[in-house]
Write a protein that holds these residues in place. Structure first.
Motif, PDB file in Angstrom:
ATOM      1  N   ALA A   1      43.457  34.816  39.030  1.00 36.51           N
ATOM      2  CA  ALA A   1      43.486  33.682  37.349  1.00 36.51           C
ATOM      3  C   ALA A   1      43.337  32.449  37.749  1.00 36.51           C
ATOM      4  O   ALA A   1      43.632  31.684  36.995  1.00 36.51           O
ATOM      5  CB  ALA A   1      44.937  34.191  37.432  1.00 36.51           C
TER       6      ALA A   1
ATOM      7  N   VAL B   1      50.902  39.620  28.242  1.00 41.11           N
ATOM      8  CA  VAL B   1      51.901  39.474  29.953  1.00 41.11           C
ATOM      9  C   VAL B   1      52.947  38.916  29.417  1.00 41.11           C
ATOM     10  O   VAL B   1      54.070  38.755  28.532  1.00 41.11           O
ATOM     11  CB  VAL B   1      50.888  37.860  29.235  1.00 41.11           C
ATOM     12  CG1 VAL B   1      51.561  36.252  29.217  1.00 41.11           C
ATOM     13  CG2 VAL B   1      50.469  37.569  31.322  1.00 41.11           C
TER      14      VAL B   1
ATOM     15  N   TRP C   1      49.309  32.773  40.048  1.00 42.18           N
ATOM     16  CA  TRP C   1      50.440  32.238  38.418  1.00 42.18           C
ATOM     17  C   TRP C   1      51.284  32.351  39.735  1.00 42.18           C
ATOM     18  O   TRP C   1      52.786  31.568  39.586  1.00 42.18           O
ATOM     19  CB  TRP C   1      50.615  33.978  37.211  1.00 42.18           C
ATOM     20  CG  TRP C   1      49.509  33.472  36.911  1.00 42.18           C
ATOM     21  CD1 TRP C   1      48.521  35.085  36.302  1.00 42.18           C
ATOM     22  CD2 TRP C   1      48.949  32.407  36.355  1.00 42.18           C
ATOM     23  NE1 TRP C   1      47.287  34.405  35.837  1.00 42.18           N
ATOM     24  CE2 TRP C   1      47.401  32.912  35.218  1.00 42.18           C
ATOM     25  CE3 TRP C   1      49.464  31.225  35.859  1.00 42.18           C
ATOM     26  CZ2 TRP C   1      47.310  31.984  33.813  1.00 42.18           C
ATOM     27  CZ3 TRP C   1      48.807  30.779  34.810  1.00 42.18           C
ATOM     28  CH2 TRP C   1      47.709  31.192  33.743  1.00 42.18           C
TER      29      TRP C   1
ATOM     30  N   TYR D   1      44.570  42.775  31.401  1.00 46.74           N
ATOM     31  CA  TYR D   1      44.990  42.474  30.021  1.00 46.74           C
ATOM     32  C   TYR D   1      44.282  43.011  28.956  1.00 46.74           C
ATOM     33  O   TYR D   1      45.039  42.747  28.042  1.00 46.74           O
ATOM     34  CB  TYR D   1      43.961  40.611  30.232  1.00 46.74           C
ATOM     35  CG  TYR D   1      42.925  40.695  30.059  1.00 46.74           C
ATOM     36  CD1 TYR D   1      42.356  41.221  28.794  1.00 46.74           C
ATOM     37  CD2 TYR D   1      41.975  40.404  31.440  1.00 46.74           C
ATOM     38  CE1 TYR D   1      40.812  40.783  28.429  1.00 46.74           C
ATOM     39  CE2 TYR D   1      40.410  41.131  30.939  1.00 46.74           C
ATOM     40  CZ  TYR D   1      39.857  40.767  29.460  1.00 46.74           C
ATOM     41  OH  TYR D   1      38.855  40.766  29.832  1.00 46.74           O
TER      42      TYR D   1
ATOM     43  N   GLY E   1      42.130  37.726  34.287  1.00 44.24           N
ATOM     44  CA  GLY E   1      41.567  37.077  35.386  1.00 44.24           C
ATOM     45  C   GLY E   1      41.162  38.236  36.594  1.00 44.24           C
ATOM     46  O   GLY E   1      40.636  38.488  37.790  1.00 44.24           O
ATOM     47  N   CYS E   2      41.672  39.655  36.189  1.00 42.21           N
ATOM     48  CA  CYS E   2      41.238  40.825  36.419  1.00 42.21           C
ATOM     49  C   CYS E   2      41.198  41.927  35.094  1.00 42.21           C
ATOM     50  O   CYS E   2      41.913  41.401  34.244  1.00 42.21           O
ATOM     51  CB  CYS E   2      42.408  41.484  37.490  1.00 42.21           C
ATOM     52  SG  CYS E   2      43.995  41.898  36.577  1.00 42.21           S
TER      53      CYS E   2
ATOM     54  N   ALA F   1      44.315  38.826  42.565  1.00 43.58           N
ATOM     55  CA  ALA F   1      44.243  38.303  41.147  1.00 43.58           C
ATOM     56  C   ALA F   1      44.194  37.637  40.540  1.00 43.58           C
ATOM     57  O   ALA F   1      44.455  36.141  39.834  1.00 43.58           O
ATOM     58  CB  ALA F   1      42.914  39.731  40.736  1.00 43.58           C
TER      59      ALA F   1
ATOM     60  N   VAL G   1      52.250  41.184  40.020  1.00 44.97           N
ATOM     61  CA  VAL G   1      51.272  40.994  39.040  1.00 44.97           C
ATOM     62  C   VAL G   1      52.049  41.257  37.515  1.00 44.97           C
ATOM     63  O   VAL G   1      53.187  41.444  36.882  1.00 44.97           O
ATOM     64  CB  VAL G   1      50.016  42.592  38.758  1.00 44.97           C
ATOM     65  CG1 VAL G   1      49.420  42.858  38.425  1.00 44.97           C
ATOM     66  CG2 VAL G   1      49.787  42.660  40.114  1.00 44.97           C
ATOM     67  N   LYS G   2      51.052  40.748  36.281  1.00 42.99           N
ATOM     68  CA  LYS G   2      51.613  39.760  34.985  1.00 42.99           C
ATOM     69  C   LYS G   2      51.294  41.040  34.078  1.00 42.99           C
ATOM     70  O   LYS G   2      51.839  40.786  33.250  1.00 42.99           O
ATOM     71  CB  LYS G   2      51.239  38.313  35.273  1.00 42.99           C
ATOM     72  CG  LYS G   2      51.697  37.325  35.568  1.00 42.99           C
ATOM     73  CD  LYS G   2      52.587  36.894  36.058  1.00 42.99           C
ATOM     74  CE  LYS G   2      53.319  35.944  37.082  1.00 42.99           C
ATOM     75  NZ  LYS G   2      53.669  36.069  38.189  1.00 42.99           N
TER      76      LYS G   2
HETATM   77 FE1  SF4 Z   1      45.101  37.768  34.742  1.00 43.78          FE
HETATM   78 FE2  SF4 Z   1      47.324  38.573  36.494  1.00 43.78          FE
HETATM   79 FE3  SF4 Z   1      46.992  39.846  33.819  1.00 43.78          FE
HETATM   80 FE4  SF4 Z   1      44.844  40.382  35.331  1.00 43.78          FE
HETATM   81  S1  SF4 Z   1      47.007  41.181  35.645  1.00 43.78           S
HETATM   82  S2  SF4 Z   1      44.739  38.974  33.784  1.00 43.78           S
HETATM   83  S3  SF4 Z   1      44.946  38.272  36.349  1.00 43.78           S
HETATM   84  S4  SF4 Z   1      47.076  37.990  34.715  1.00 43.78           S
END
Ligand code: SF4
Ligand code: URA
Length: 212
Positions: free
Chosen positions: A10, A42, A127, A36, A32-33, A123, A99-100
């Motif tokens: 991220a 998110v 955040w 998404y 970032g991974c 990753a 983890v978002k």
């Molecule tokens: Fe980005 Fe975290 Fe979502 Fe992966 S889980 S895409 S690192 S916000």
């Protein structure tokens, strides 16, 4: 030829301006991974920027993914009960996840939660770091092993870490406890009551620091 990883975490999606709003807006565009891609929203941390306590969960669940807010599904209800029992006002708490984006497997019409991998936790960590830097809480509570591992590294385990204060660079007072979803997944009623009591006791311990 060097191996080029498509997803590099991220970090490069973080905004220059560090406000919660700017971070939340930027996280909506994080690649970032791979998580998404399948998630709906998110689910960024929520709560006042001057919150004295931050709770860190694992990853949003099915319900959180649909509505875009952390801990609003069944696990959130258990957490709300524990907060109420400890005299913590949820409106004054900053609630987030390691983890978002929701991680899941489709089974028919259902979306079954998957545990994020170590790679996804790493990753997404920028955040969480940015949230903690901004909020600067007095108390951090890790809910479950994934949150603990995000904060303390991959060898972190809940059982030896719960029930007492932990030393950490994240806040003057840091605790870890069971994930409220683990309480819901307990194999039987007796175990559920034991796990729930542990969660409640640990959150009461954290609440005592806020009153001190
Ligand atoms: Fe980005 Fe975290 Fe979502 Fe992966 S889980 S895409 S690192 S916000
Ligand atoms: N479980 C989590 O870890 N986080 C949420 O936001 C909901 C369920």
């Amino acid at each position: 030829m060097p191996v080029v990883r498509r997803f590099q975490g991220a970090q490069r999606f973080l905004p220059v301006q560090r406000t919660l709003e700017a971070l939340r807006d930027a996280a909506a565009h994080c690649h970032g991974c791979p998580l998404y891609k399948e998630a709906t929203h998110v689910v960024f941390g929520e709560g006042p920027a001057d919150a004295r306590v931050v709770f860190v969960g694992e990853v949003p669940g099915d319900y959180e993914d649909r509505v875009g807010h952390p801990f609003v599904g069944p696990a959130g209800r258990v957490l709300d009960e524990a907060l109420a029992a400890a005299g913590i006002d949820r409106k004054r708490v900053f609630m987030t996840n390691a983890v978002k984006h929701f991680k899941f497997t489709r089974r028919g019409k259902r979306r079954i939660h998957d545990k994020p991998s170590r790679y996804e936790v790493t990753a997404c960590k920028p955040w969480l770091d940015a949230e903690l830097e901004l909020v600067e809480p007095e108390v951090v509570v890790a809910l479950g092993a994934t949150a603990g591992q995000a904060l303390f590294g991959p060898s972190f385990r809940i059982e030896p870490s719960r029930g007492h204060e932990l030393a950490s660079p994240f806040a003057p007072h840091t605790f870890a406890t069971l994930h409220p979803a683990a309480v819901l997944r307990a194999p039987d009623h007796a175990m559920r009551e034991i796990m729930k009591q542990r969660l409640f006791d640990d959150i009461a311990l954290a609440a005592a620091c806020l009153r001190a």
